[in-house]
Motif scaffolding. Sequence first.
Motif, mmCIF file in Angstrom:
data_model
loop_
_atom_site.group_PDB
_atom_site.id
_atom_site.type_symbol
_atom_site.label_atom_id
_atom_site.label_comp_id
_atom_site.label_asym_id
_atom_site.label_seq_id
_atom_site.Cartn_x
_atom_site.Cartn_y
_atom_site.Cartn_z
ATOM 1 N N GLU A 230 0.826 -1.205 0.000
ATOM 2 C CA GLU A 230 0.000 0.000 0.000
ATOM 3 C C GLU A 230 0.862 1.258 0.000
ATOM 4 O OE1 GLU A 230 -2.243 -0.794 3.501
ATOM 5 O OE2 GLU A 230 -0.721 0.019 4.833
ATOM 6 N N PRO A 231 0.282 2.362 -0.478
ATOM 7 C CA PRO A 231 1.022 3.628 -0.458
ATOM 8 C C PRO A 231 1.318 4.080 0.964
ATOM 9 C CG PRO A 231 -0.876 3.764 -1.919
ATOM 10 C CD PRO A 231 -1.006 2.476 -1.143
ATOM 11 N N GLN B 271 7.096 -6.825 -7.086
ATOM 12 C CA GLN B 271 7.079 -6.184 -5.769
ATOM 13 C C GLN B 271 7.921 -4.915 -5.777
ATOM 14 O OE1 GLN B 271 8.589 -9.520 -3.507
ATOM 15 N NE2 GLN B 271 6.597 -9.761 -2.481
ATOM 16 N N ALA B 272 9.086 -4.965 -6.416
ATOM 17 C CA ALA B 272 9.963 -3.792 -6.489
ATOM 18 C C ALA B 272 9.271 -2.667 -7.252
ATOM 19 C CB ALA B 272 11.287 -4.170 -7.150
ATOM 20 N N ARG B 273 8.640 -3.006 -8.361
ATOM 21 C CA ARG B 273 7.913 -2.007 -9.152
ATOM 22 C C ARG B 273 6.793 -1.376 -8.320
ATOM 23 N NH1 ARG B 273 3.303 -1.945 -11.135
ATOM 24 N NH2 ARG B 273 2.961 -4.183 -10.872
ATOM 25 N N ARG B 274 6.031 -2.196 -7.600
ATOM 26 C CA ARG B 274 4.937 -1.686 -6.763
ATOM 27 C C ARG B 274 5.470 -0.823 -5.617
ATOM 28 N NH1 ARG B 274 2.765 -7.034 -6.715
ATOM 29 N NH2 ARG B 274 3.188 -7.075 -4.484
ATOM 30 N N ALA B 275 6.584 -1.217 -5.025
ATOM 31 C CA ALA B 275 7.167 -0.427 -3.936
ATOM 32 C C ALA B 275 7.517 0.976 -4.415
ATOM 33 C CB ALA B 275 8.395 -1.133 -3.366
ATOM 34 N N SER C 96 6.120 6.663 -4.468
ATOM 35 C CA SER C 96 5.976 7.876 -5.283
ATOM 36 C C SER C 96 4.744 8.685 -4.931
ATOM 37 C CB SER C 96 5.949 7.523 -6.771
ATOM 38 O OG SER C 96 4.688 6.996 -7.138
ATOM 39 N N GLN C 97 3.698 8.019 -4.507
ATOM 40 C CA GLN C 97 2.450 8.720 -4.200
ATOM 41 C C GLN C 97 2.570 9.630 -2.982
ATOM 42 O OE1 GLN C 97 -1.036 6.171 -4.323
ATOM 43 N NE2 GLN C 97 0.049 4.777 -5.703
ATOM 44 N N ALA C 98 3.588 9.409 -2.171
ATOM 45 C CA ALA C 98 3.756 10.214 -0.961
ATOM 46 C C ALA C 98 4.802 11.314 -1.107
ATOM 47 C CB ALA C 98 4.133 9.305 0.211
ATOM 48 N N ILE C 99 5.454 11.397 -2.255
ATOM 49 C CA ILE C 99 6.496 12.409 -2.449
ATOM 50 C C ILE C 99 5.872 13.706 -2.944
ATOM 51 C CG2 ILE C 99 8.648 12.984 -3.658
ATOM 52 C CD1 ILE C 99 8.874 10.680 -1.641
ATOM 53 N N GLU C 100 6.178 14.774 -2.254
ATOM 54 C CA GLU C 100 5.672 16.102 -2.615
ATOM 55 C C GLU C 100 6.208 16.537 -3.977
ATOM 56 O OE1 GLU C 100 3.716 18.455 -1.109
ATOM 57 O OE2 GLU C 100 3.168 16.987 0.417
ATOM 58 N N PRO C 101 5.462 17.361 -4.721
ATOM 59 C CA PRO C 101 6.000 17.936 -5.956
ATOM 60 C C PRO C 101 7.325 18.639 -5.669
ATOM 61 C CG PRO C 101 3.655 18.369 -5.792
ATOM 62 C CD PRO C 101 4.083 17.775 -4.463
#
Length: 134
Positions: free
Chosen positions: A13-14, A35-39, A44-49
């Motif tokens: 999960e993110p 798994q590596a690709r999903r990680a 990435s979804q939590a990284i700020e612009p």
Amino acid sequence: DRVRVLAADIVSEPLSGSYDVALLRGLLPVLAHDQARRAVANVSQAIEPGGAIYVVGWILDDTRVAPLELAAYNLVFLSAFDHAQMYTEGEIRGWLVDAGFRDVTRERSARVWGTDFMKARRPTSPLKLSNVVA
């Protein structure tokens, strides 16, 4: 006070929250390809612009046989883990780009340390096709 370590299952999960920087040190080689690709996608979804991600550790060239000492050491991963292996620069670069990162670079270290890293940044604004000049 400026650094926070977070325990999470980033394969499933993110991450919660948002972060300026993520550091994945030695994580990808112990994960199966998907798994590596999903990680990477989940982080990435939590990284700020404007934020960055660093993938640090053993990175094979796209030939999978260079650098030679890492290709040989990769046999340990292939033997010790069910689905793990060292991944190539192209594989990691692809996961980062697919996850929305840009400006992907690879920095090489002295071979004895094997601590190459790849860095990518989250764009500050999404790319809009109307802004692209052909």
